[in-house]
Design a protein around this motif. Sequence first.
Motif, PDB file in Angstrom:
ATOM      1  N   LEU A  30      40.539  47.855  42.885  1.00  0.00           N
ATOM      2  CA  LEU A  30      40.809  48.026  41.463  1.00  0.00           C
ATOM      3  C   LEU A  30      39.875  47.198  40.588  1.00  0.00           C
ATOM      4  CD1 LEU A  30      44.709  47.898  41.602  1.00  0.00           C
ATOM      5  CD2 LEU A  30      43.376  49.804  40.722  1.00  0.00           C
ATOM      6  N   HIS A  31      39.466  46.033  41.105  1.00  0.00           N
ATOM      7  CA  HIS A  31      38.771  45.108  40.217  1.00  0.00           C
ATOM      8  C   HIS A  31      37.344  44.785  40.619  1.00  0.00           C
ATOM      9  CE1 HIS A  31      42.406  44.425  37.967  1.00  0.00           C
ATOM     10  NE2 HIS A  31      43.066  44.144  39.072  1.00  0.00           N
ATOM     11  N   LYS A  71      49.995  57.009  43.914  1.00  0.00           N
ATOM     12  CA  LYS A  71      49.936  56.341  45.214  1.00  0.00           C
ATOM     13  C   LYS A  71      51.273  55.688  45.542  1.00  0.00           C
ATOM     14  CE  LYS A  71      47.746  52.699  47.840  1.00  0.00           C
ATOM     15  NZ  LYS A  71      46.754  51.629  47.885  1.00  0.00           N
ATOM     16  N   GLY A 125      45.936  40.888  37.972  1.00  0.00           N
ATOM     17  CA  GLY A 125      45.418  41.009  39.330  1.00  0.00           C
ATOM     18  C   GLY A 125      44.058  40.376  39.486  1.00  0.00           C
ATOM     19  N   GLU A 175      43.670  47.011  47.978  1.00  0.00           N
ATOM     20  CA  GLU A 175      43.860  47.717  46.719  1.00  0.00           C
ATOM     21  C   GLU A 175      43.432  46.862  45.520  1.00  0.00           C
ATOM     22  OE1 GLU A 175      47.909  48.736  45.771  1.00  0.00           O
ATOM     23  OE2 GLU A 175      47.261  50.463  44.630  1.00  0.00           O
ATOM     24  N   THR A 176      43.820  45.585  45.554  1.00  0.00           N
ATOM     25  CA  THR A 176      43.446  44.705  44.436  1.00  0.00           C
ATOM     26  C   THR A 176      41.934  44.670  44.269  1.00  0.00           C
ATOM     27  OG1 THR A 176      45.343  43.378  45.109  1.00  0.00           O
ATOM     28  CG2 THR A 176      43.874  42.425  43.462  1.00  0.00           C
ATOM     29  N   ARG A 234      51.775  47.032  39.380  1.00  0.00           N
ATOM     30  CA  ARG A 234      51.326  46.840  37.992  1.00  0.00           C
ATOM     31  C   ARG A 234      50.727  45.456  37.828  1.00  0.00           C
ATOM     32  NH1 ARG A 234      56.348  48.054  34.374  1.00  0.00           N
ATOM     33  NH2 ARG A 234      54.936  47.626  32.644  1.00  0.00           N
ATOM     34  N   ALA A 235      51.350  44.458  38.453  1.00  0.00           N
ATOM     35  CA  ALA A 235      50.841  43.088  38.355  1.00  0.00           C
ATOM     36  C   ALA A 235      49.474  42.956  39.007  1.00  0.00           C
ATOM     37  CB  ALA A 235      51.830  42.114  38.992  1.00  0.00           C
ATOM     38  N   LYS A 236      49.163  43.858  39.933  1.00  0.00           N
ATOM     39  CA  LYS A 236      47.830  43.850  40.540  1.00  0.00           C
ATOM     40  C   LYS A 236      46.799  44.422  39.586  1.00  0.00           C
ATOM     41  CE  LYS A 236      48.805  44.976  45.388  1.00  0.00           C
ATOM     42  NZ  LYS A 236      48.742  46.150  46.287  1.00  0.00           N
ATOM     43  N   GLY A 237      47.254  45.071  38.533  1.00  0.00           N
ATOM     44  CA  GLY A 237      46.332  45.718  37.611  1.00  0.00           C
ATOM     45  C   GLY A 237      46.054  47.159  37.976  1.00  0.00           C
ATOM     46  N   ALA A 238      46.962  47.769  38.741  1.00  0.00           N
ATOM     47  CA  ALA A 238      46.753  49.168  39.132  1.00  0.00           C
ATOM     48  C   ALA A 238      46.827  50.078  37.909  1.00  0.00           C
ATOM     49  CB  ALA A 238      47.815  49.578  40.153  1.00  0.00           C
ATOM     50  N   THR A 239      46.031  51.130  37.919  1.00  0.00           N
ATOM     51  CA  THR A 239      46.050  52.090  36.814  1.00  0.00           C
ATOM     52  C   THR A 239      47.335  52.913  36.883  1.00  0.00           C
ATOM     53  OG1 THR A 239      44.929  53.692  38.184  1.00  0.00           O
ATOM     54  CG2 THR A 239      43.553  52.351  36.763  1.00  0.00           C
TER      55      THR A 239
END
Lengths: 305, 340, 321
Positions: B126-127, C236, B96, B122-123, C224-229
């Motif tokens: 998260l980062h 969510k 991401g 959201e992305t 998951r590909a976004k890097g979500a925990t």
Amino acid sequence: MAAPHPLSSAPVPSRLQRFFASEFFHNYRRNLSAVLGSLIVLGFLFMVTIGPFLVSQNPYDVAQLDLMAAFKPPAWLAGGSSEFWLGTDGQGRDVLASIVYGSRISLIIGLVAMGGACLLGTTLGLIAGFYGGRLDAIIMRIADIQLSFPSVLTALFLMSAFGTGLDKVLIALISVGWVVYARTVRGSTLRETQKEYVQAARVSGLPNRKIILRHVLPNVLTPLIVVATIQVGTFVLIEASLSFLGVGVPVTQPSLGLLIKNGFDVLFSGLWWVSIFPGLFIMLLVFGINLLGDFLRDELNPRLK
Amino acid sequence: MSNSEQVSSPLLRVQELRTWFHTFGGLVKAVDGVSFDLAPGEIMGLVGESGGGKSMIGFSIMGLIDPPGRIEGGRIEFDGRNLVSLSEDEMRGIRGKEIAMIFQDPMTALNPLYTIGNQIEETLALHTALSARERRAKAIEMLHRVGIPQPEQRLNHYPHQFSGGMRQRVVIAIAMIAKPRLLIADEPTTALDVTIQAQLLRLMRQQVVESGTSMILITHDLAAVSQMADTIVVLYCGRIVEKGPAEAIIARPRHPYTRGLIDSIPHETAETDGPKPRLSQIPGNVPDIRRLPPGCAFAPRCRFATEICRTTDPVLAEQPAGRSSHPHAVACHHPLAVSP
Amino acid sequence: MFGYTIKRLIQMVVVLWAVSVLVFVMMSFTGDPTFMMVPLDATDEQIAQARRILGLDESHLVQYWRFLSNIVQGDFGRSFVFRQPAMTLILERLPATLEIVFLAMVMALLVAIPLGVYAGANPKKPASRAVMAGSLVGISLPGFWLGMVLIFVVAVKLQWLPSSGRGPTTEWLGMRVSFTSWEGFRHLILPAITLSVGTLAILMRIIRAEMVEVMKQDYIKFARAKGATAKVILFKHGLKNALIPLVTVFGLMLGDLIAFATLTETIFAWPGIGKLLVDSIYRGDRPVIVVYLMFVALMFVVVNFIVDVCYALIDPRIKIK
């Protein structure tokens, strides 16, 4: 066309061999709960067929009862006798023998009612799905209304109207159990009748009855296997509930549920084995059936895999 | 794009990657010894028929291979780090942010229960450490950049209120918003209407070129790749059969499979009124990957196959002919002669 | 929204009417209530008079019409046994039932949601398999039998909690309830646990199945590909999607709880509508059975209506037409 298979000269495997080589059987063997479930169910089938010859007494033959042996605890407790492994009830009946006879009644009710519900529900579902129209609307409305009521409650009302009796329990269970088959079968029938081969059969003038029996029915049966399996367990539980409330089987033909009811009265005096053991057997039986049903659902319903 | 002669270290170096699936029916070697480099800013097309293991390369890079699949061996070096050996937590920081992915079907890639604004932000949440207000501003800007009209209002809409093409724009916005250095696009236009496909490919190319992002475009559509990519990697049954600069591969394919793929592209000249050339098709189907024949996997479908093809694996070897800064390599015992 | 409400209201009335027909037909089966009313040595004359008073000498159609018009006016007749309006009896006992049903529901949700989510998100882990095996035991055992085991172990042997009755009650929002006092609450615990187990087990399996299904969706992989925990993915993106179908089973869940309350109340001598029903069936107290049926039907219909509205409010994809 496909090239000739290099192994085509090998003998064609029999149906049984194919079954043992199939993914279904492979998964079955590796699935501990499926094996456990079938063992439990087989054990019960064995018990209700052979069991009556193995237990020491016929609990409903008054001549064999001994009031002096009343309320004996299970064999491993103080005061227990090795003659009565799971103890005796107030009439000196062997609890184990009662359970063997009671399991027979519970299981017969579950199986016969399942068969009846399956037959009735499948027939109505086929009719609703194949002919559609007003008939379909009426059948499915009744099903909808009935589904909004819990089965136990509906069965309880039916029994309160009919009165107790083995035949009446069967009628009550069939009346609450047909819905699930009717819905499933109607759905798959609708899908099936859309298909070309059924359309073709219709155009070619084959009578509807033959189309339904020969083309539609065989193709809608698979999902019913799971429903039917699990329903036997559900029926055993509902029957137990009805009998426990005193509106199920008559006292002369006690099922496991009625045994629990009979033992309930003496539970507060600490005589727990009379009621707890029959319940344990219900749980074991239904658990086995559900294990099997779970496995079948995972295997036969590819959506869930 | 292949004009930069400087030998920069690659952004991504995949070496001998093997991703296998242990299924009931047998071992599926979805990715079996794949190696390639990707330079910063490079656009690479990963081409092959469906079922050829292309997507699994993308998911391997993302670290999103689920059981029964497993990365059995090889390295995935991204910016000097071997992704295969990273922990899930370290990988999460890269997904991401450094490497983003676009999925095939925009109808299912978005969560139906959240507004697209929520899902774009959201992305960033998260980062980055951006505030809610900054995230919103960025999301609006990003939606604007991917060509969604009235982004301020659209931000509050749910996925089902968008068309397929618009949703894929949203997905692109989500992927690009954290300015990743690598974008993996897995069949990004396959599920869409033909008329929208070209638009979206142009949009993606524009986005990655503007931000200097490298891209791996996974597709079965060689025509799309030929217009976009700097380099092309052709995959067959989990292995690379040919790779090299895009022009070279399109103009002078050396592998019969690549040739077959090119010949099955409808020609652009078809728009003119001249007689339309017949489209040729590669005979046969992709074989069952669990039971590959010995030797070259393509041999059963290949006109030129000889005895050696059915016994010995061909090695991916650079072709001395037409040597350039980007080597053109092919895995074939009988590479096609360079046609005039 | 208005049109939808009207449509649903009409549907509700139709369902209730159908139930009234079924109830009437069934009650006509149950034999003649006249003999409940007259002394054993009654003469034919007296019996005939009693039948006239009860309206049983008229045709079924007339009887049904009278039955229906009485119901519509809120007159459900008097209990043969208690000599009170049947509706009053039901309403008196309703709070007791609602109390255990509500507590059982809360307990079921509190246990089933976390366990179901866990088992669904990690289907291969041993703990998940244990949870599933436990839930299978839960749906396989007769609830009333579990209640008896609890009575024997907790009440008879350990003497921690009372085994039957309702204990002291206090007035709360115009109802008599037990949970407000410690002693009353102690009476509530065992019946509520007994009642909740079956529902809990079913809920857990539904949630797990939904969760397994949701975790396979593309949007989970995309998250998951976004890097979500793991937490964001689970709670969510996963949980909300898995719980929406749960709203639709709320009506069924309530139905099951009400139904099994008849057994639970019988075992624990809990003075709710379930025990009233069972007692009335024994005594052939027809008006009470009728009111119970109509009342429960009304409750289900109303709850299902509320559920549908909630469903539309939670899920943005659904528009009320």
